[in-house]
Design a protein around this motif. Structure first.
Motif, mmCIF file in Angstrom:
data_model
loop_
_atom_site.group_PDB
_atom_site.id
_atom_site.type_symbol
_atom_site.label_atom_id
_atom_site.label_comp_id
_atom_site.label_asym_id
_atom_site.label_seq_id
_atom_site.Cartn_x
_atom_site.Cartn_y
_atom_site.Cartn_z
ATOM 1 N N PHE A 131 0.756 -1.146 0.093
ATOM 2 C CA PHE A 131 -0.090 0.111 -0.088
ATOM 3 C C PHE A 131 0.853 1.229 0.102
ATOM 4 N N LEU A 191 -5.835 1.908 4.731
ATOM 5 C CA LEU A 191 -5.611 0.615 3.986
ATOM 6 C C LEU A 191 -5.100 -0.442 4.301
ATOM 7 N N LYS A 230 -8.275 -2.623 -1.901
ATOM 8 C CA LYS A 230 -7.777 -3.145 -0.299
ATOM 9 C C LYS A 230 -8.595 -4.523 -0.116
#
Length: 293
Positions: free
Chosen positions: A81, A99, A219
């Motif tokens: 991420f 996230l 996600k």
């Protein structure tokens, strides 16, 4: 058809309780979120965590492997991420922690209980404990732009986790009268967390729905894929693999929004992520569960 009914039986009580909280607020009734959250996180959930570990229903060796696997998944998610934030030019302070951290408490624990029983709940507590410790250390450090991550050691839930882990490792037995009392208090935790989740979603005003919808899908895919792949690499199977995957596939935690508010990050996009990812999880989590039940 049987599989669909089984999954429906698992997820219905979870989302039904959240729907109660959502409807309660929409009808205009009062709900003291601060009090209920404090009661749950200071008393009920620490008791739930301690009992799940100290009761000894889970294997200490498997719990240790699951802990290391969970840490490995989180390390991979932080890297993944962070790269995504760089490529998409997203503010790291606003987006990275939401996230990475899923709703392993309010949503993950009940799902594990209904899907895998008391054994699954015990292992889910391990994942939840790792998540909570990381979120209240690394997560706060990211959102606040600094600070002392050791403040997490003052959290009752973290202390309950460490104490429960010692009891599990040493094989110590808790007197029945104490264990039953703590268990009764801990049983408040799951319904309180689910109703409060519904209340929080009802009160949050999402922003930039199209933008956060894409991030929510991303996600779900990244977290589920990494949890499953790393779990298999660590030799997890059955309940432990299912718990790890389901826990880390949960949507953005409401606590991410609360931390963004508290530490001055850009809260509206985080609110959008919480709402959109939670709504999406109604359809996504049953698909994930279908692979393990």
């Amino acid at each position: 058809m049987t599989l669909a009914l089984t999954v429906l039986e698992i997820v219905t009580p979870v989302f039904a309780l959240a729907a109660i909280g959502f409807t309660w607020v929409r009808l205009g009734y009062d709900y003291d979120t601060a009090f209920v959250t404090r009661l749950a996180m200071t008393l009920a959930v620490p008791c739930l965590v301690f009992v799940a570990l100290a009761r000894g229903t889970i294997d200490a060796g498997d719990a240790g492997t699951l802990t290391v696997a969970t840490l490995a998944v989180y390390a991979a998610m932080f890297i993944a991420f962070r790269l995504i934030c760089a490529v998409m030019r997203l503010d790291v302070r606003t987006y990275l922690a939401p996230l990475v951290f899923g709703n392993t408490g309010n949503l993950g624990l009940p799902l594990a209980l209904f899907a895998f029983g008391d054994l699954g709940l015990g292992y889910a507590v391990v994942v939840f404990a790792v998540t909570a410790i990381l979120q209240f250390t690394v997560g706060i450090w990211l959102v606040s732009g600094g600070g002392n991550p050791l403040r997490a050691l003052k959290e009752p839930m973290v202390l309950a986790t460490l104490l429960g882990a010692v009891f599990l490792w040493k094989g110590w037995a808790v007197p029945a009268v104490a264990l039953n009392s703590l268990n009764l208090v801990g049983q408040m935790g799951i319904p309180l967390m689910l109703v409060t989740l519904g209340v929080a979603v009802a009160r949050i005003k999402p922003s930039g729905m199209g933008h956060v919808a894409g991030l929510s899908v991303l996600k779900a895919i990244v977290c589920t894929g990494l949890a499953l792949g790393i779990g298999l690499a660590f030799g997890l199977e059955g309940v432990t693999l299912g718990v790890l995957t389901v826990q880390l596939a949960t949507p953005v935690a409401v606590s991410s929004y609360l931390l963004a508010l508290k530490y001055g990050a850009d809260a509206p996009p985080v609110a959008g992520l919480v709402v959109v990812s939670t709504v999406m999880s109604v359809g996504f989590l049953p698909i994930v569960l279908a692979f393990f039940v």
